[in-house]
Design a protein around this motif. Structure first.
Motif, PDB file in Angstrom:
ATOM      1  N   THR A 255       0.830  -1.204   0.000  1.00 36.93           N
ATOM      2  CA  THR A 255       0.000   0.000   0.000  1.00 36.93           C
ATOM      3  C   THR A 255       0.867   1.257   0.000  1.00 36.93           C
ATOM      4  O   THR A 255       0.580   2.227  -0.720  1.00 36.93           O
ATOM      5  N   ALA A 256       1.926   1.244   0.784  1.00 39.48           N
ATOM      6  CA  ALA A 256       2.837   2.394   0.799  1.00 39.48           C
ATOM      7  C   ALA A 256       3.477   2.595  -0.569  1.00 39.48           C
ATOM      8  O   ALA A 256       3.662   3.737  -1.027  1.00 39.48           O
ATOM      9  N   LEU A 257       3.799   1.489  -1.234  1.00 45.41           N
ATOM     10  CA  LEU A 257       4.379   1.566  -2.573  1.00 45.41           C
ATOM     11  C   LEU A 257       3.379   2.164  -3.563  1.00 45.41           C
ATOM     12  O   LEU A 257       3.746   2.978  -4.423  1.00 45.41           O
ATOM     13  N   VAL A 258       2.115   1.773  -3.431  1.00 48.92           N
ATOM     14  CA  VAL A 258       1.073   2.333  -4.293  1.00 48.92           C
ATOM     15  C   VAL A 258       0.965   3.837  -4.074  1.00 48.92           C
ATOM     16  O   VAL A 258       0.861   4.619  -5.030  1.00 48.92           O
ATOM     17  N   ARG A 259       0.986   4.247  -2.826  1.00 46.31           N
ATOM     18  CA  ARG A 259       0.866   5.680  -2.520  1.00 46.31           C
ATOM     19  C   ARG A 259       2.047   6.484  -3.076  1.00 46.31           C
ATOM     20  O   ARG A 259       1.890   7.618  -3.521  1.00 46.31           O
ATOM     21  N   GLU A 260       3.232   5.870  -3.074  1.00 41.79           N
ATOM     22  CA  GLU A 260       4.425   6.586  -3.512  1.00 41.79           C
ATOM     23  C   GLU A 260       4.593   6.570  -5.026  1.00 41.79           C
ATOM     24  O   GLU A 260       4.961   7.593  -5.633  1.00 41.79           O
ATOM     25  N   HIS A 261       4.337   5.417  -5.640  1.00 38.08           N
ATOM     26  CA  HIS A 261       4.673   5.279  -7.066  1.00 38.08           C
ATOM     27  C   HIS A 261       3.497   4.852  -7.949  1.00 38.08           C
ATOM     28  O   HIS A 261       3.673   4.705  -9.170  1.00 38.08           O
ATOM     29  N   GLY A 262       2.316   4.653  -7.363  1.00 37.22           N
ATOM     30  CA  GLY A 262       1.178   4.212  -8.158  1.00 37.22           C
ATOM     31  C   GLY A 262       0.404   5.359  -8.765  1.00 37.22           C
ATOM     32  O   GLY A 262       0.653   6.531  -8.461  1.00 37.22           O
TER      33      GLY A 262
END
Length: 331
Positions: A255-262
């Motif tokens: 989820t953190a990855l989605v928020r940063e790079h999604g």
């Protein structure tokens, strides 16, 4: 909704389909009106592929889809069903007589003279290697009982065995951000052979939605309660075989990855589905849905823009650092 050719079937299907295990059972109770609403919402969103099986609710899922098709035969649909798990799982059970019996039952349930696609439902490994099984399936094609056949697998090695067969149209396999092994050999081999890939469990049984935590509970009739360690069927079908607590932590990182790079405004679940759908060699992703909102949200993932290299690298790093050691060698 974009579409792609489903391997050797000659049919084009939507890049996001609908898995219908939840309409039969093992995910808690879903009423028939609620199931119909999910099918309606999916079709309205552009879905043209439903995946089911003869054992989902002992045929309930097939019958619901059959009634849906009968109500409006003009709806463009490909229905893929699965067969073989109505008997004890021994290689000797996969005879022409049994396959004919099972497919005839599915034809009645679905109201189809000729089934669009029949997949062997994760049989014992020896079945994928047995010439007689493929001869029997070829006979059913010649008889007009089925239009095409494929396999559903638990392990990458089983997929590679099936892909080598000349008349296997498609392979269904677990593929998500927590299960990367199919990227090594299965997807390239399928693409080279012209075999379709149906990616199931794209949300790791909901973990990748980011909605669960260590306090989440599931109903007693939900496989996420009773099959966490493979008590009822292959452990890999539940949370992709990931330990639940480890999976919750990995999902938070996703989820953190989605928020940063999604993509902006996309949910973790949509990005998880899009990540699979955008892989070379994947024909269609088949998430399940328990309500129309989920169905519409899942279908919308098909139209997300290409995910960034940074996001894809982040998925690989997450898998390698948190999950590979426990998952990669098993399936």
């Amino acid at each position: 909704m974009p579409s792609r050719l489903l391997g050797r079937t000659g049919r084009s299907v939507s890049t996001v389909g609908l898995g219908t295990w939840q309409l039969g059972g093992d995910w808690g109770d879903v009423s028939e009106p609620d199931a119909r609403a999910v099918l309606d919402a999916s079709v309205e969103a552009g879905v043209t592929l439903f995946d089911t099986a003869d054992v989902y609710g002992d045929g309930r899922s097939e019958r619901i889809i059959g009634a849906f098709r009968a109500a409006d035969p003009s709806v463009p649909l490909t229905v893929a069903t699965k067969t073989g798990r109505r008997v004890d799982q021994t290689p000797e059970a996969y005879t022409l007589e049994h396959l004919r019996e099972w497919t005839d039952r599915s034809r009645r349930n679905l109201g189809q003279d000729t089934l669009d696609l029949v997949q062997l439902h994760c049989p014992p490994t020896a079945v994928y290697e047995d010439d007689r099984v493929y001869d029997a399936l070829d006979t059913l094609v010649a008889d007009g009982a089925i239009a095409a056949y494929g396999v559903s697998v638990e392990e990458a090695a089983q997929a590679l065995t099936a892909i080598a067969r000349p008349h296997v149209a498609s392979v269904q396999i677990i593929l998500n951000a927590f299960r990367l092994k199919p990227l090594d050999e299965v997807l390239p081999a399928a693409e080279a052979a012209g075999v379709g890939i149906l990616a199931r469990v794209p949300l790791a049984s909901g973990l990748l939605s980011g909605k669960y935590d260590e306090h989440t509970t599931f109903s007693a009739d939900d496989h996420r309660s009773y099959n966490r360690h493979g008590e009822a069927f292959d452990q890999g079908e539940t949370f992709s075989g990931v330990d639940y607590e480890a999976g919750v932590k990995a999902a938070a990182a996703f989820t953190a990855l989605v928020r940063e790079h999604g993509p902006a405004d996309a949910t973790p679940a949509q990005v998880a589905i899009a990540w699979v759908a955008q892989l070379p060699g994947v024909t269609s992703v088949i998430p399940g849905a328990r309500n129309p909102e989920q169905a519409r949200s899942n279908a919308a993932a098909a139209t997300l823009p290409p995910l960034s290299d940074a996001f894809r690298a982040g998925v690989r790093d997450l898998y390698d650092s948190r999950l590979r050691a426990a998952i990669h060698g098993r399936w």
